[in-house]
Design a protein around this motif. Structure first.
Motif, mmCIF file in Angstrom:
data_model
loop_
_atom_site.group_PDB
_atom_site.id
_atom_site.type_symbol
_atom_site.label_atom_id
_atom_site.label_comp_id
_atom_site.label_asym_id
_atom_site.label_seq_id
_atom_site.Cartn_x
_atom_site.Cartn_y
_atom_site.Cartn_z
ATOM 1 N N ILE A 90 27.464 -36.979 -18.765
ATOM 2 C CA ILE A 90 27.540 -37.975 -19.829
ATOM 3 C C ILE A 90 28.941 -37.883 -20.420
ATOM 4 O O ILE A 90 29.316 -36.844 -20.987
ATOM 5 N N GLY A 91 29.718 -38.940 -20.244
ATOM 6 C CA GLY A 91 31.104 -38.908 -20.698
ATOM 7 C C GLY A 91 31.909 -37.794 -20.061
ATOM 8 O O GLY A 91 32.820 -37.243 -20.676
ATOM 9 N N GLY A 92 31.552 -37.446 -18.839
ATOM 10 C CA GLY A 92 32.254 -36.393 -18.121
ATOM 11 C C GLY A 92 31.693 -35.005 -18.333
ATOM 12 O O GLY A 92 32.062 -34.065 -17.616
ATOM 13 N N THR A 93 30.782 -34.830 -19.301
ATOM 14 C CA THR A 93 30.223 -33.516 -19.602
ATOM 15 C C THR A 93 28.970 -33.262 -18.768
ATOM 16 O O THR A 93 28.055 -34.097 -18.764
ATOM 17 N N PRO A 94 28.877 -32.119 -18.087
ATOM 18 C CA PRO A 94 27.677 -31.814 -17.296
ATOM 19 C C PRO A 94 26.446 -31.662 -18.193
ATOM 20 O O PRO A 94 26.523 -31.018 -19.248
ATOM 21 N N CYS A 95 25.350 -32.234 -17.771
ATOM 22 C CA CYS A 95 24.122 -32.201 -18.566
ATOM 23 C C CYS A 95 22.908 -31.901 -17.701
ATOM 24 O O CYS A 95 22.816 -32.370 -16.569
ATOM 25 N N VAL A 96 21.987 -31.142 -18.268
ATOM 26 C CA VAL A 96 20.634 -31.013 -17.738
ATOM 27 C C VAL A 96 19.732 -31.773 -18.693
ATOM 28 O O VAL A 96 19.615 -31.416 -19.868
ATOM 29 N N LEU A 97 19.120 -32.837 -18.225
ATOM 30 C CA LEU A 97 18.248 -33.656 -19.051
ATOM 31 C C LEU A 97 16.807 -33.428 -18.624
ATOM 32 O O LEU A 97 16.431 -33.726 -17.489
ATOM 33 N N ILE A 98 16.032 -32.872 -19.530
ATOM 34 C CA ILE A 98 14.615 -32.638 -19.256
ATOM 35 C C ILE A 98 13.850 -33.825 -19.820
ATOM 36 O O ILE A 98 13.638 -33.935 -21.032
ATOM 37 N N GLY A 99 13.481 -34.720 -18.928
ATOM 38 C CA GLY A 99 12.815 -35.940 -19.363
ATOM 39 C C GLY A 99 11.380 -35.714 -19.756
ATOM 40 O O GLY A 99 10.864 -36.345 -20.671
ATOM 41 N N LEU A 100 10.725 -34.794 -19.061
ATOM 42 C CA LEU A 100 9.314 -34.521 -19.316
ATOM 43 C C LEU A 100 8.998 -33.143 -18.759
ATOM 44 O O LEU A 100 9.362 -32.827 -17.635
ATOM 45 N N MET A 101 8.351 -32.319 -19.554
ATOM 46 C CA MET A 101 7.878 -31.015 -19.087
ATOM 47 C C MET A 101 6.513 -30.753 -19.694
ATOM 48 O O MET A 101 6.270 -31.075 -20.852
ATOM 49 N N SER A 102 5.628 -30.159 -18.909
ATOM 50 C CA SER A 102 4.317 -29.782 -19.428
ATOM 51 C C SER A 102 3.913 -28.435 -18.842
ATOM 52 O O SER A 102 4.095 -28.189 -17.645
ATOM 53 N N VAL A 103 3.371 -27.570 -19.709
ATOM 54 C CA VAL A 103 2.935 -26.233 -19.310
ATOM 55 C C VAL A 103 1.461 -26.072 -19.648
ATOM 56 O O VAL A 103 1.044 -26.346 -20.788
ATOM 57 N N LYS A 104 0.697 -25.629 -18.684
ATOM 58 C CA LYS A 104 -0.746 -25.462 -18.861
ATOM 59 C C LYS A 104 -1.042 -24.394 -19.906
ATOM 60 O O LYS A 104 -0.358 -23.376 -19.981
ATOM 61 N N ARG A 105 -2.080 -24.629 -20.705
ATOM 62 C CA ARG A 105 -2.431 -23.705 -21.790
ATOM 63 C C ARG A 105 -3.235 -22.527 -21.247
ATOM 64 O O ARG A 105 -4.454 -22.485 -21.355
ATOM 65 N N THR A 106 -2.555 -21.576 -20.644
ATOM 66 C CA THR A 106 -3.199 -20.360 -20.151
ATOM 67 C C THR A 106 -2.502 -19.155 -20.759
ATOM 68 O O THR A 106 -1.475 -19.282 -21.429
ATOM 69 N N SER A 107 -3.026 -17.967 -20.490
ATOM 70 C CA SER A 107 -2.418 -16.742 -21.013
ATOM 71 C C SER A 107 -1.074 -16.448 -20.358
ATOM 72 O O SER A 107 -0.302 -15.623 -20.857
ATOM 73 N N LYS A 108 -0.748 -17.136 -19.255
ATOM 74 C CA LYS A 108 0.520 -16.927 -18.543
ATOM 75 C C LYS A 108 1.536 -18.021 -18.864
ATOM 76 O O LYS A 108 2.536 -18.163 -18.177
ATOM 77 N N ARG A 109 1.303 -18.791 -19.924
ATOM 78 C CA ARG A 109 2.153 -19.958 -20.190
ATOM 79 C C ARG A 109 3.608 -19.564 -20.462
ATOM 80 O O ARG A 109 4.521 -20.298 -20.092
ATOM 81 N N ASP A 110 3.855 -18.410 -21.104
ATOM 82 C CA ASP A 110 5.233 -18.000 -21.373
ATOM 83 C C ASP A 110 5.987 -17.742 -20.072
ATOM 84 O O ASP A 110 7.155 -18.111 -19.927
#
Length: 219
Positions: free
Chosen positions: A63-83
């Motif tokens: 974006i304007g020459g600057t490197p970007c990581v764009l996370i458009g959508l993320m979902s993590v299941k609600r389990t004890s291992k979610r972290d």
């Protein structure tokens, strides 16, 4: 069992794949996932064996020459291992960034509806917005750039980094295993987001080139 994290082209997802993602029964349905497939280049999945634990739609771009990581959508299941799943998904995002933008500082941005999900960005510098910190002109400019990229700029307020409605076609969906450990100041700040009306906050931070080497290193 080891967590298996894999990234592929989002365009290659089949109807069956999308139904599996929607079947994780968290924040997003098939309609939102179809839009994410159109909007974002990469799909990353995290599994224990054959069991889907989380996924990310993202893009690496400038974006304007600057490197970007764009996370458009993320979902993590609600389990004890979610972290662990969240760390795996973010680690893969950093690895992809390292491969695409070696020796460069990188902006990482997404949308948020709760304070819990901010832990995903814990390794970033200059996290904006943050409680009790007044963003300056360039920081607000980055918020506007990201809001435009997320196509929520028409409802976006640069002072609060928040779009009031129509901003939840994608965001970083994560709930803490122990909500009492979430920073109280962050919780207070995120209360201003009208999540029940479709609002979301744009949040971003930086990873310096030397830090990205460590964050993106695969074990």
């Amino acid at each position: 069992m080891a967590l298996d994290v894999v990234t592929n082209d989002a365009s290659a997802l089949t109807e069956e794949n999308l139904e599996e993602l929607a079947g994780m029964d968290e924040a997003f349905g098939v309609e939102q996932l179809l839009k994410a497939q159109e909007d974002w280049v990469l799909i990353t999945t995290a599994r224990f064996g054959s069991s889907l634990q989380g996924f990310t739609f993202s893009t690496l771009e400038r974006i304007g020459g600057t490197p970007c990581v764009l996370i458009g959508l993320m979902s993590v299941k609600r389990t004890s291992k979610r972290d662990q799943v969240l760390r795996g998904l973010m680690g893969e995002a950093y690895h992809r960034a390292l491969m695409a933008f070696p020796d460069e500082d990188v902006v990482v941005g997404s949308r948020f509806v709760n304070a819990d999900a901010r832990i995903a960005f814990k390794d970033l510098d200059g996290l904006t917005p943050s409680p009790d910190e007044d963003a300056v002109g360039e920081e607000r400019a980055w918020g506007r750039r990201l809001a435009k990229r997320f196509s929520i700029d028409k409802k976006y307020d640069a002072k609060t980094f928040t779009a009031s409605t129509g901003a939840q076609d994608g965001y970083l969906d994560f709930e803490a295993l122990d909500p009492t450990k979430v920073d109280a100041d962050l919780v207070a700040m995120m209360r201003s987001v009208p999540a029940d009306k479709g609002g979301a906050m744009v949040v971003y931070g930086w990873t310096m080139a030397e830090d990205l080497v460590k964050l993106g290193k695969r074990s």
